[in-house]
Design an enzyme around this catalytic site. Structure first.
Site, PDB file in Angstrom:
ATOM      1  N   GLY A  29     -13.822  -6.347  63.766  1.00  0.00           N
ATOM      2  CA  GLY A  29     -13.677  -6.159  62.323  1.00  0.00           C
ATOM      3  C   GLY A  29     -12.311  -5.622  61.970  1.00  0.00           C
ATOM      4  CG  ASN A  30     -10.587  -6.183  58.416  1.00  0.00           C
ATOM      5  OD1 ASN A  30     -10.712  -5.486  57.414  1.00  0.00           O
ATOM      6  ND2 ASN A  30     -11.004  -7.444  58.464  1.00  0.00           N
ATOM      7  NE  ARG A  31      -7.365   0.932  61.661  1.00  0.00           N
ATOM      8  CZ  ARG A  31      -8.075   1.758  62.419  1.00  0.00           C
ATOM      9  NH1 ARG A  31      -9.052   2.468  61.863  1.00  0.00           N
ATOM     10  NH2 ARG A  31      -7.827   1.885  63.697  1.00  0.00           N
ATOM     11  CB  SER A  32     -10.756  -4.368  54.413  1.00  0.00           C
ATOM     12  OG  SER A  32     -11.024  -4.496  53.036  1.00  0.00           O
ATOM     13  CB  ALA A  96      -9.252  -7.577  55.110  1.00  0.00           C
TER      14      ALA A  96
END
Ligand code: C5P
Length: 221
Positions: A29-32, A96
């Site tokens: 995943g990502n930090r959005s 994102a």
């Protein structure tokens, strides 16, 4: 504030990050956080728009009266976008999106192996949702985001062309007070004619409100 100036307009906003499963308990995943997209959805609703919020997992509560579509993977977000796109007037892609996904998803939780061994995950490219929408564009006004850590304006300008956008919101996510998980943002708006507008540091709600002012002004021409 132009109260009610978006009445009758159908707005699609994507928000937060997509996740790609590795096994039944893990994902890439990502930090959005979803803050920017949720602010845009809220401001558009306050101006009378009919808003569909297509969101990856987020801790935030969606604004009341938004039609909310919850998704997890990039493919699910693509399908959700394609389902509402033909009837949409304005698209704002603040999500994102995970650019890569593991080639295969393990059926069972992957176990630890020998302590000295590493572990490799082979990833394939995901479809580019915004580029897909840009290629099919009819009446829609298409706004993308560009989160960059270097060459902000060059990268953002090339995305406007490659993805057939009407506007892009560029932010340098390495700046303090900008980007993921902050309540403020420092953005620049770029247009296909090459003009750039730089905003000061503002709350994400303020950025959302000015962004919608610009969309409404550009659409009229
Ligand atoms: O190419 P890049 O990921 O920097 O472009 C950012 C913009 O494109 C964002 O608006 C994002 O939502 C969108 N995007 C997309 N599908 C992808 C990657 C990015 O819609 N696979």
């Amino acid at each position: 504030q132009r109260e009610g100036d978006m009445r009758g307009l159908k707005v699609m906003v994507t928000a937060a990050g997509t996740r790609e499963p590795i096994d039944p308990v893990r994902f890439v995943g990502n930090r959005s956080s979803g803050k920017m997209g949720y602010s845009i959805a809220r401001q558009a609703l306050l101006r009378g728009a009919d808003v569909t919020l297509i969101t990856g997992p987020s801790a935030l509560t969606p604004p009341p009266y938004a039609k909310v579509v919850r998704v997890e993977t990039t493919k699910q977000m693509l399908d959700a976008c394609l389902a509402v796109y033909p009837e949409t007037d304005i698209v704002i892609k603040a999500a994102a999106v995970a650019d890569f996904k593991p080639r295969s998803v393990a059926d069972q939780k992957i176990k630890k192996i020998h302590p000295e061994d590493g572990m490799t995950i082979v990833m394939d490219q995901n479809p580019d949702i915004l580029k897909t929408l840009g290629g099919m564009k009819k009446q829609q006004f298409l706004v993308g985001f560009a989160a960059e850590t270097q060459n902000l304006l060059e990268n953002a300008a090339s995305k406007v062309k490659k993805k057939n956008l009407d506007m892009i919101v560029a932010n340098d996510v390495s700046l303090k007070g900008a980007g993921f998980n902050t309540d403020t943002n420092i953005v620049k708006f770029l247009y296909p004619d090459g003009t750039v507008e730089a905003l000061e540091i503002l709350s994400k709600d303020e950025v959302a409100s000015i962004l919608l002012d610009r969309v409404m002004a550009k659409r009229k021409r």
